[in-house]
Design an enzyme around this catalytic site. Structure first.
Site, PDB file in Angstrom:
ATOM      1  N   GLY A  12       0.796  -1.222   0.000  1.00  0.00           N
ATOM      2  CA  GLY A  12       0.000   0.000   0.000  1.00  0.00           C
ATOM      3  C   GLY A  12       0.829   1.273   0.000  1.00  0.00           C
ATOM      4  CG  ASP A  32       4.619  -4.382   7.128  1.00  0.00           C
ATOM      5  OD1 ASP A  32       4.176  -3.496   6.362  1.00  0.00           O
ATOM      6  OD2 ASP A  32       3.885  -5.241   7.672  1.00  0.00           O
ATOM      7  CG  ASP A  53       2.786  -6.026  16.330  1.00  0.00           C
ATOM      8  OD1 ASP A  53       2.272  -4.903  16.130  1.00  0.00           O
ATOM      9  OD2 ASP A  53       2.147  -7.002  16.766  1.00  0.00           O
ATOM     10  CB  VAL A  54       4.026  -0.217  15.116  1.00  0.00           C
ATOM     11  CG1 VAL A  54       5.037  -0.200  13.979  1.00  0.00           C
ATOM     12  CG2 VAL A  54       2.586  -0.235  14.588  1.00  0.00           C
ATOM     13  CG  ASN A  79       2.131   3.993   5.809  1.00  0.00           C
ATOM     14  OD1 ASN A  79       1.185   4.519   5.238  1.00  0.00           O
ATOM     15  ND2 ASN A  79       2.412   2.700   5.666  1.00  0.00           N
ATOM     16  CE1 TYR A 142      -7.674   4.398  10.199  1.00  0.00           C
ATOM     17  CE2 TYR A 142      -9.407   5.667   9.151  1.00  0.00           C
ATOM     18  CZ  TYR A 142      -8.109   5.194   9.155  1.00  0.00           C
ATOM     19  OH  TYR A 142      -7.265   5.514   8.122  1.00  0.00           O
ATOM     20  CB  ILE A 175      -5.399   6.134  -1.158  1.00  0.00           C
ATOM     21  CG1 ILE A 175      -5.383   7.557  -0.555  1.00  0.00           C
ATOM     22  CG2 ILE A 175      -4.219   5.912  -2.108  1.00  0.00           C
ATOM     23  CD1 ILE A 175      -5.431   8.702  -1.513  1.00  0.00           C
ATOM     24  CB  THR A 177      -3.791   0.507  -0.596  1.00  0.00           C
ATOM     25  OG1 THR A 177      -4.774   0.319   0.428  1.00  0.00           O
ATOM     26  CG2 THR A 177      -3.333   1.955  -0.603  1.00  0.00           C
TER      27      THR A 177
END
Ligand SMILES: NC(=O)c1ccc[n+]([C@@H]2O[C@H](COP(=O)([O-])OP(=O)(O)OC[C@H]3O[C@@H](n4cnc5c(N)ncnc54)[C@H](O)[C@@H]3O)[C@@H](O)[C@H]2O)c1
Length: 251
Positions: A12, A32, A53-54, A79, A142, A175, A177
């Protein structure tokens, strides 16, 4: 070569940003949680891959240590993000926690992890969404997670401006993706495009080009700002009823 850390780089927007920054001359550090897609981006960009893993603090701390060992970092693009849609009453404890921790805490933890490696100053780009700028029903937690990220960006800009570190937020519109393309099949694409003043949905490169500017020297005096990249979607409403002539009408 100056180094840029991009989270959610496997696919993406993160993948497009990684490729654009590579073309700009950045050395890419792709981050990622998905090893497979991460390896693809690292190969495409000749970059360094870090599985992280954020939403897991320990994982982000380990990522920060690996980044610091690679040397001076010039850019961080936060991102990585997820969404789960529902009405207010449908926000489950799991969905609420996952979205807030990944989007908001992930942005904060990655910033904490990478800023110490920005010895010569740098640029941070955080990710909001048009969903935060235009209120809508049934979009879960979200938009709230993204609105919170916007305040984190401003705080970061205020706290680190004197260290030569800038922070800005990009708010993408609709967008296409890998994870959104199901919404743009057939006539759905035309219906969605008709809701956008510029009458087209966005491509990942529309976002990557703006990120390229925000991490470049061309934006050296821009910090603490929010830039919507949405074809004017968040600028207002289109297709409103005409205003009748009469007293008070100008022209
Ligand atoms: N696509 C859109 O229309 C759109 C619109 C507004 C905002 N955004 C925002 O842009 C960003 C990217 O969107 P996208 O469409 O490219 O998403 P995507 O789902 O296609 O890609 C997200 C990437 O982030 C990675 N990721 C997810 N959770 C992670 C975690 N915990 N740790 C590490 N990596 C993780 C995924 O593996 C994936 O590679 C997100 O923050 C999203 O909220 C997207």
């Amino acid at each position: 070569m100056t180094k840029a850390v991009i989270t959610g780089a496997g696919q993406g927007l993160g993948r497009a940003i990684s490729n654009r920054l590579k073309r700009d001359g950045w050395s890419i550090i792709a981050v990622d949680k998905n090893e497979e897609t991460l390896a693809r981006t690292a190969e495409e960009t000749g970059g360094h891959a870090i599985v992280c893993d954020v939403s897991d603090h320990a994982s982000v701390v380990a990522m920060g240590e690996e980044v610091a060992a690679l040397g001076d970092i010039g850019a961080l693009v936060n991102n990585a993000g997820i969404w789960r849609y529902s009405g207010v009453l449908g926000i489950t404890p799991e969905d609420g926690r996952d979205v807030l921790v990944t989007n908001l805490m992930g942005t904060i933890w990655c910033t904490q992890a990478v800023i110490p490696a920005m010895q010569g100053g740098g640029a941070i780009v955080n990710f909001s969404s048009v969903a935060s700028l235009m209120s809508a029903s049934s979009v879960g937690i979200y938009p709230a997670s993204k609105a919170a990220i916007e305040t984190v960006t401003r705080m970061t800009a205020l706290e680190f401006g004197s260290a030569g570190i800038r922070a800005n937020t990009v708010a993408p519109g609709m967008i296409v993706t890998e994870s959104t393309e199901a919404n743009y099949q057939g006539e759905m694409r035309d219906i969605r495009a008709s809701m956008i003043p510029m009458r087209r949905v966005g491509e990942p490169e529309d976002i990557a080009d703006v990120v390229s500017f925000l991490v470049s020297n061309d934006s050296r005096y821009v910090s603490g700002q929010l830039i919507a990249v949405d074809g004017a979607m968040s600028a207002g409403q289109i297709g409103t009823a005409p205003i009748a002539s009469g007293p008070g009408k100008v022209g």
